[in-house]
Design a protein around this motif. Sequence first.
Motif, PDB file in Angstrom:
ATOM      1  N   VAL A   1       0.662  -1.296   0.175  1.00 23.61           N
ATOM      2  CA  VAL A   1       0.170  -0.058  -0.628  1.00 23.61           C
ATOM      3  C   VAL A   1       0.721   1.356  -0.620  1.00 23.61           C
ATOM      4  O   VAL A   1       0.627   2.159  -0.716  1.00 23.61           O
ATOM      5  CB  VAL A   1      -0.665  -0.083   0.928  1.00 23.61           C
TER       6      VAL A   1
ATOM      7  N   TYR B   1      -7.086   1.788   4.936  1.00 22.09           N
ATOM      8  CA  TYR B   1      -6.790   0.842   5.058  1.00 22.09           C
ATOM      9  C   TYR B   1      -6.319  -0.716   5.083  1.00 22.09           C
ATOM     10  O   TYR B   1      -6.546  -2.075   5.413  1.00 22.09           O
ATOM     11  CB  TYR B   1      -5.154   0.825   3.822  1.00 22.09           C
TER      12      TYR B   1
ATOM     13  N   ASP C   1     -11.027   0.215  -7.654  1.00 22.48           N
ATOM     14  CA  ASP C   1     -10.749  -0.433  -7.203  1.00 22.48           C
ATOM     15  C   ASP C   1     -11.911  -1.897  -6.571  1.00 22.48           C
ATOM     16  O   ASP C   1     -11.557  -2.794  -7.162  1.00 22.48           O
ATOM     17  CB  ASP C   1     -11.089  -0.281  -5.070  1.00 22.48           C
TER      18      ASP C   1
ATOM     19  N   THR D   1      -5.907  -8.753  -0.242  1.00 22.43           N
ATOM     20  CA  THR D   1      -5.646  -7.455  -0.234  1.00 22.43           C
ATOM     21  C   THR D   1      -6.885  -7.163  -1.226  1.00 22.43           C
ATOM     22  O   THR D   1      -7.310  -6.023  -1.047  1.00 22.43           O
ATOM     23  CB  THR D   1      -4.790  -7.447  -1.514  1.00 22.43           C
TER      24      THR D   1
ATOM     25  N   ARG E   1     -10.749  -3.083   1.565  1.00 24.69           N
ATOM     26  CA  ARG E   1     -11.018  -2.074   1.078  1.00 24.69           C
ATOM     27  C   ARG E   1     -12.332  -2.168   2.313  1.00 24.69           C
ATOM     28  O   ARG E   1     -13.175  -1.017   2.411  1.00 24.69           O
ATOM     29  CB  ARG E   1     -11.500  -1.510   0.030  1.00 24.69           C
TER      30      ARG E   1
END
Length: 302
Positions: free
Chosen positions: A50, A119, A131, A186, A190
């Motif tokens: 990130v 994050y 995203d 990953t 979010r």
Amino acid sequence: MEFLDPPFMQRALLAAVLVGVIAPSVGVYLVQRRQALMGDGIGHIAMTGVGLGFLLSTSPVWMATAVAVAGAVVMELIRWYGRTRGDIALAMLFYGGMAGGVLLINLSDTGSNANLTSYLFGSLATVSPEDITAICLLAGFVLLVTLGLRRQLFAVSQDEEFARVTGLPVRALNLLVAVTAAVTVTVAMRVVGLLLVSALMVVPVAAAQQISRSFKVTFVLSVAIGTAVTLAGTVTSYYQDVPPGATIVLLAIAVFVALTVLATPLARRRARLGDTAARECTLEVSATEVPDARPAADDLRV
């Protein structure tokens, strides 16, 4: 249904559904392999990705995916070859990932600690169309692996030695599970954040195991629980203005507690029924007339 009107909520709900499906579908194999905390370790490593994404002005999701996959491969190599000092190497890898993420994001011109926090703990309101594209592609890969290779992955998760004897490529499959877990982390960062993603991979599976005794039913139930809590947590965060990641995890834990309470009397009833059946079987055997095995007197006459 007013929560469906804002475009950011539409993206948030889509991301929540995808994460609710794929996180338990990977977690069921990790729980079976007794690697429930693997997602937590990968989450620490993904922080460097990130930070690197902000530093290079690229997509943090894709960069975190690349770094997390590389970290997962290193973790598997340590597990294979680092028998004696493996725990120390893993600790340095995890803490180094966290430190690298904090340092890199502060060195970038566009990043800040506020960006990193979104994050770490999830921020559905900031999910962008880019995203969503990345999440859909990565979720498709995870489902392809976890469903398409479910028999092979189950065999390896149950007994590596038996799977090796049957001719399965055990190391390749173990590596694939690690890579799939990294991709899942990953995707989920979010929604629930890097620090809480491991809970969404493990808790729904543990909850399903309270009332299920087969792998197939556990798989389906855990995915259903994961989807339900992510949707409920997302809607709750919209109306109550609470953090979505924390809400989703707490809902998953509440489901686990509820199913545990429900499963206790069911387990006792099964045990009583089993004892009753065993006693009845014993009585039936005892009541059965056993023929006399001694030879008759006529058979002894010459």
